[in-house]
Design an enzyme around this catalytic site. Structure first.
Site, PDB file in Angstrom:
ATOM      1  N   ASP A  32      -1.525  -5.386  12.029  1.00  0.00           N
ATOM      2  CA  ASP A  32      -1.582  -5.366  10.989  1.00  0.00           C
ATOM      3  C   ASP A  32      -1.090  -7.696  10.805  1.00  0.00           C
ATOM      4  O   ASP A  32      -0.315  -7.077   9.553  1.00  0.00           O
ATOM      5  CB  ASP A  32      -1.128  -4.805   9.834  1.00  0.00           C
ATOM      6  CG  ASP A  32      -1.626  -4.735   7.943  1.00  0.00           C
ATOM      7  OD1 ASP A  32      -2.556  -5.642   7.917  1.00  0.00           O
ATOM      8  OD2 ASP A  32      -1.017  -4.308   7.334  1.00  0.00           O
ATOM      9  N   GLY A  53       0.923  -1.266   0.229  1.00  0.00           N
ATOM     10  CA  GLY A  53      -0.312  -0.242   0.085  1.00  0.00           C
ATOM     11  C   GLY A  53       0.827   1.276  -0.045  1.00  0.00           C
ATOM     12  O   GLY A  53       0.357   2.328  -0.315  1.00  0.00           O
TER      13      GLY A  53
END
Length: 454
Positions: free
Chosen positions: A137, A23
């Site tokens: 995450d 990302g």
């Protein structure tokens, strides 16, 4: 600066081959020309060059990773910024992302492999948590597994990790993480904690064992809401029951119902790996006993207080007194199903026994579940009690020791007898009087002016 093979950063780190794109950045296989070794170089993507928000996250990732030292965490070597783009130089880890391995095994991975990877993952997370760093995450894409070297793993990408002493880098209400591995508290916009990483570890474990994730939905929002509202599906019965219980506990909605730390998860997994029955321990859950002991953490072991696979707990609750004085103790609510009942004549509605009477020896439930006299454990010799070391005379079961109101039993009987004598004397004459008194009427008589002898 255009990232492409052959680019050399700061005259030292040469980009050789693109490994992956995420990302925020691209991960390249690189070469440290000064130390002549292979490295991994993570470079902020070109479209984010000069964006202060992304630069802050890159710097935070560098600080967090640099503070960690563990065999299962990819080591950080260097950090730099060039032309508004940040880069991180890290250990080049061998192996493949765990996500690829799971995709190749739709029926799930062997339990021994799952346990081995989960132990390393739990130990790595515990090392981060001990330094105040929450990953936020944890997912198979960020876990590299070396299948050629006993399935050793490395966790990477602390890009959205957060330190406990760090200010938020995101706006209030913005959720950071991947929906499929997001803890319920994160999905509700609350701050992630170490127990949020434990929840994500449970999702990874479920996916490794079954080949699919426990929560799905048509959108990321639907999946996040499922994390909050839907119970985790049951694991197949073919999986080891202790392992099933552990995974269910890690997926508890309330953080306090999960294992208290990643280290606790690792210890349980190691017990299962050795073929031992593990001791399951959850977060800050007090266990209150009727004996007045200090609260302790609730745990489940053979013969102990149980923690169910869904994460619920059962703990001994305090037994309320019926009054401020020593009296009958009773259980209320759900305890009626525990199989304990008061002996005949003892109930919560029984009248309070008078102090000093034999009824003072009330009943209570002992920790073992058996009924026993309240003073039995502390009683001394007959006629004394061991309450706070004091000696106290107890009354016997005879009529001389009983009282009715302000009178003793013998005194009351004497008063009644005198009343009967007076009534008989008035109504029945002296003959009845002497008969009741036990004397002969020829011995004593009455005259108008007083008694005379015959």
């Amino acid at each position: 600066m255009r990232t492409q093979p052959g680019l050399v950063l700061e005259g030292r780190y040469e980009l050789v081959e693109l490994i992956a794109t995420g990302g925020m950045g691209q991960v390249w296989k690189g070469r440290d020309q000064d130390l002549d070794r292979d490295v991994a170089v993570k470079v902020l993507r070109e479209e984010y060059a000069g964006d202060e928000g992304f630069l802050k996250r890159f710097r935070a990732e560098a600080r967090h990773t640099a503070a960690l030292s563990h065999d299962a965490i990819a080591a950080l070597y260097d950090y730099g910024e060039l032309d508004g783009r940040a880069y991180i130089v890290m250990e080049l880890c061998t192996g493949r992302p765990l996500s690829e391995i799971i995709e190749e095994n739709p029926g799930g991975l062997p339990e021994r492999r799952v346990i081995s990877v989960l132990i390393d993952l739990a130990r790595a997370l515990d090392a981060a948590h001990s330094k105040g760093v929450v990953h936020r995450d944890v997912k198979p894409e960020n876990i590299l597994v070396d299948e050629d070297h006993d399935w050793r793993m490395k966790i990477t990408d602390f890009g959205i990790a957060r330190s406990t002493d760090q200010a938020r880098l995101t706006k209030t209400g913005l959720v950071m993480g991947t929906a499929q591995y997001l803890s319920p508290e994160q999905a509700m916009g609350k701050q992630a904690t170490s127990l949020s990483d434990v929840y994500a570890l449970g999702i990874v474990a479920f996916e490794m064992l079954t080949g699919h994730r426990p929560f799905t939905g048509a959108s990321q929002v639907d999946i996040a809401m499922a994390q909050v509202k839907q119970p985790a599906p049951e694991l197949p019965a073919s999986i080891d029951p202790d392992l099933r219980q552990l995974v269910s506990m890690t997926l508890a909605k309330a953080p306090a119902n999960r294992p208290r730390s990643a280290s606790a998860v690792a210890r349980i997994l190691e017990s299962i790996q050795r073929g031992e029955h593990p001791r399951f321990t959850t977060g800050a859950i007090p266990s209150v006993r009727s004996t007045g002991e200090q609260p302790a953490s609730t745990s489940a072991s053979p013969g102990g207080v149980a923690t169910s696979p869904t994460g619920t707990r059962t703990a001994a609750m305090p037994l309320p007194r019926t009054s401020g004085r020593r009296g009958i103790r009773h259980r209320s609510g759900p305890s009626a199903s525990s199989g304990l009942s008061a002996p005949s004549g003892l109930s919560a509605s029984s009248p309070q026994p008078a102090p000093g009477s034999e009824a003072r020896r009330a009943a209570q439930v002992s920790p073992s579940g058996a009924w026993r006299p309240a003073d039995a454990a502390a009683a001394g010799p007959e006629g004394t009690s061991g309450d706070s070391g004091r000696t106290e005379r107890t009354t016997r079961g005879t009529s001389t020791g009983r009282r009715l109101g302000p009178f003793s039993v013998p005194g009351l009987l004497l008063i009644l007898l005198l009343l009967v004598v007076v009534v008989v004397a008035v109504l029945g004459g002296t003959g009845h009087l002497f008969a009741l008194a036990g004397a002969s009427p020829t011995m004593v008589g009455w005259a108008a002016d007083g008694p005379v002898m015959s």
